[in-house]
Design a protein around this motif. Structure first.
Motif, mmCIF file in Angstrom:
data_model
loop_
_atom_site.group_PDB
_atom_site.id
_atom_site.type_symbol
_atom_site.label_atom_id
_atom_site.label_comp_id
_atom_site.label_asym_id
_atom_site.label_seq_id
_atom_site.Cartn_x
_atom_site.Cartn_y
_atom_site.Cartn_z
ATOM 1 N N UNK A 183 0.829 -1.200 0.000
ATOM 2 C CA UNK A 183 0.000 0.000 0.000
ATOM 3 C C UNK A 183 0.868 1.257 0.000
ATOM 4 N N UNK A 184 2.009 1.214 0.731
ATOM 5 C CA UNK A 184 2.926 2.356 0.707
ATOM 6 C C UNK A 184 3.463 2.572 -0.710
ATOM 7 N N UNK A 185 3.800 1.465 -1.381
ATOM 8 C CA UNK A 185 4.286 1.568 -2.753
ATOM 9 C C UNK A 185 3.186 2.081 -3.674
ATOM 10 N N UNK A 186 1.970 1.536 -3.515
ATOM 11 C CA UNK A 186 0.867 1.989 -4.353
ATOM 12 C C UNK A 186 0.518 3.454 -4.050
ATOM 13 N N UNK A 187 0.791 3.894 -2.804
ATOM 14 C CA UNK A 187 0.572 5.294 -2.476
ATOM 15 C C UNK A 187 1.438 6.214 -3.324
ATOM 16 N N UNK A 188 2.669 5.769 -3.603
ATOM 17 C CA UNK A 188 3.532 6.542 -4.505
ATOM 18 C C UNK A 188 2.920 6.556 -5.904
#
Length: 627
Positions: free
Chosen positions: A348-353
């Motif tokens: 989710x942190x990666x997808x947030x980027x």
């Protein structure tokens, strides 16, 4: 008291409501993460994706079914041996046949998931690669504001953890947890159908209690993982910052201070890690207790059934072995659940980027910027441009000017006047909040960024170089340039003789951010790179500030030649370097307060430019850097 109880009830209700909303958000986030994961698999373009996916799932489920069947085969072998009727040889051969069958079934049940993993591995690898590449490419597309506030080490760790989370989730969800659920249904059905419904109920109950307690304790442990992740990212950010700014650390003797900051970040990570390990031991102890209680209950029930003559010795062994076979994948349930939750967070942190939208983006109808047909360069105009940074009290206000093709426009003024902001707006690293920036009469927001950047080249004050060869750094502006073109641009930047004197010539590596070169050498590489790009508009942002007087004079002469046929925007503190500009704009507090040629501005009584000129000159004509 009644009021207190009423208030307590309302507080409890609010807490329960918040918990329910949190659970709902968690479930929604889980389904969203699964949708993101499926999308990554679809976009991975893995070879034979559909065939590999169906084959891997089929093999995994088949292996689970054989895992339930294997104890029944062994149970039949034991029953055959215990019956002991007929010739001893016949009994022995019958037992051997069942035992060999049991071994074969067990081998197939263990080999099927391994083969499944081999078949599906290219899909996982392709999805992981797609996730990392898309995030990296999107991060590069994000606007200047994102990159000015990010920490390189943290962003790198986010991309790394996110891409690895994709691989883990595909492996653990598709080929561990879901097949284990199928195995539980098969095992319960076999125990209930072949022996007694109570055996199936015990198997389901034990696994249910085991899973519920595992999930509850794992949720409790997640906070330790979050703290540990935050400390890990902080440690990575501190170390990368110090390594990137090695010269600054060294210059101020701050090695011990930087190492201390890194040690403190590692200390926080260590504390969180110890708490996480302690809670893991508690989880493992509780899991072991539930497993062994379940096995004990199953063994006692089977023993009573055998004593009553309703089950044979082999059936007792088969019932216990079926439950043990269920425990094998459950052993990693706590780890799997925790890692799945953590992997969802990492992904989710990666997808947030990926979900961040760049503030500067191509319009849907953006068209390429046409290069001028004549050799005079392109015009550059600012029409009532306004821009204010969030972190600054002042910004650009109503800045307007027109730079005709082939002319040189200089920007001068004190630090913080807005000169660098004008450069960023001309390159469209920022978009104006008011007014327009036009190149050849076209708003830069209406053209593609790729075509704009190919038409505009920048030589910054602090040239950033890649940790590669000099030739690679010059050719970065135009990768398809010939070796002769690269040497021509090096000659034009007064760099060729320096390169020829190096043992490895163009193949000399410049080190991290070009730190193996002097400041003047880095600037000359930057000038060569800009000249190789052959831009219509050339922007020189203090491009000769790090050069000695002799080299600066040579470079200025070269740049005068380079400006021919191009429109040039020059940012300078040293006014002598822009005295020959066609027009000079004096900026102060974000406004153009004076404009004109050098001789006009110097002659203006009480003018800002005239004051700056007098400050930089002495009676003997010696030039001093502006303050």
């Amino acid at each position: 008291m009644r009021g207190e109880r009423s208030g307590q009830r309302r507080s409890d209700a609010a807490t329960r409501a918040q918990g329910t909303m949190g659970d709902q958000r968690s479930r929604a986030d889980g389904w969203k993460a699964l949708a993101d994961l499926a999308g990554l698999v679809r976009r991975s373009h893995a070879p034979q994706l559909s065939l590999r996916l169906s084959s891997a799932i089929g093999l995994t489920l088949g292996g689970k079914a054989l895992g339930v069947l294997a104890p029944l085969v062994l149970g039949a072998a034991v029953n055959r041996l215990a019956a002991g009727q007929g010739a001893a040889a016949a009994v022995g051969w019958g037992f051997a046949a069942f035992a060999i069958g049991w071994a074969l079934v067990r081998f197939l049940s263990s080999a099927a998931p391994q083969l499944s993993d081999v078949i599906f591995a290219p899909v996982r690898a392709a999805a992981q690669r797609t996730a990392a590449t898309e995030t990296f490419a999107h991060a590069l597309d994000l606007s200047l504001d994102f990159h000015q506030t990010k920490r390189s080490g943290t962003l790198s760790r986010t991309m790394d953890r996110g891409s690895r989370a994709v691989d883990f989730l595909l492996r653990i969800l598709a080929f561990n947890l879901i097949p284990t659920g199928v195995e539980l249904v098969l095992a319960a059905a076999v125990l209930a159908g072949r022996y007694d419904w109570r055996f199936g109920a015990v198997a389901v109950a034990v696994v249910g209690v085991y899973a519920a307690l595992t999930f509850a304790l794992s949720n409790w442990r997640l906070e330790h993982r979050r703290v540990m992740n935050a400390a890990d990212s902080e440690a990575a950010g501190v170390s990368v910052d110090a390594l990137l700014n090695y010269e600054t650390v060294k210059a101020f003797g701050a090695e011990t201070r930087a190492a201390g900051a890194y040690d403190r970040a590692l200390g926080e990570y260590q504390q969180a890690s110890l708490k996480a390990n302690g809670s893991l031991m508690l989880l493992n102890a509780i899991q072991g207790l539930i497993m062994n209680l379940g096995l004990g209950v199953m063994a006692v029930m089977a023993g009573f059934e055998a004593a009553a003559g309703r089950m044979g010795p082999g059936d007792v062994a088969a019932a216990v072995l079926i439950l043990i076979s269920l425990y094998a994948p459950l052993n990693i349930l706590g780890f799997a659940y925790r890692e799945i939750r953590q992997s969802f967070i990492d992904m989710e942190e990666m997808m947030g980027v990926l979900r961040q939208s760049p503030q500067v983006a191509d319009a849907a109808d953006a068209r390429p910027l046409d290069r001028p047909t004549n050799a005079r360069g392109a015009s550059l105009a600012f029409d009532g441009v306004g821009f204010r940074h969030d972190a600054r009290a002042n910004g650009l206000e109503d800045v307007s000017f027109f730079a005709p093709p082939g002319t040189t426009t200089a920007l001068v003024g004190p630090s913080g006047a807005g000169k660098s902001t004008v450069v960023k707006l001309a390159l469209r690293l920022l978009d104006p909040q008011a007014g327009r920036v036009l190149i050849d009469g076209r708003d830069v927001r209406e053209v593609t960024q790729a075509s704009l950047r190919s038409a505009v080249a920048l030589v910054p004050q602090d040239v950033a170089l890649f940790n590669d060869t000099i030739g690679h750094n010059i050719a970065f502006a135009r990768p398809d340039a010939s070796e002769a073109d690269i040497w021509d641009s090096a000659e034009a930047a007064e760099l060729a003789d320096f390169i020829r004197a190096l043992p490895d010539g163009m193949d000399t590596r410049v080190g991290e951010r070009g730190l193996k070169l002097s400041g003047g050498e880095r600037q000359r590489v930057g000038i060569a790179r800009a000249l190789l790009a052959d831009p219509c508009i050339l922007i020189l942002d203090e491009a000769t500030s790090a050069l000695d007087s002799r080299t600066e004079a040579a470079i200025q002469k070269t740049l005068r030649k380079a400006r021919q046929g191009r429109t040039t925007l020059v940012v300078a503190h040293r006014l002598s370097t822009v005295a020959d500009a066609d027009q000079i704009l004096v900026l102060k507090a974000g406004r153009v307060i004076e404009r004109g040629a050098h001789h006009e501005l110097v002659a203006r009584v009480g003018g800002e430019y005239a004051a700056l000129w007098r400050k930089q000159t002495r009676a003997g004509g010696e030039l001093q850097p502006a303050g």
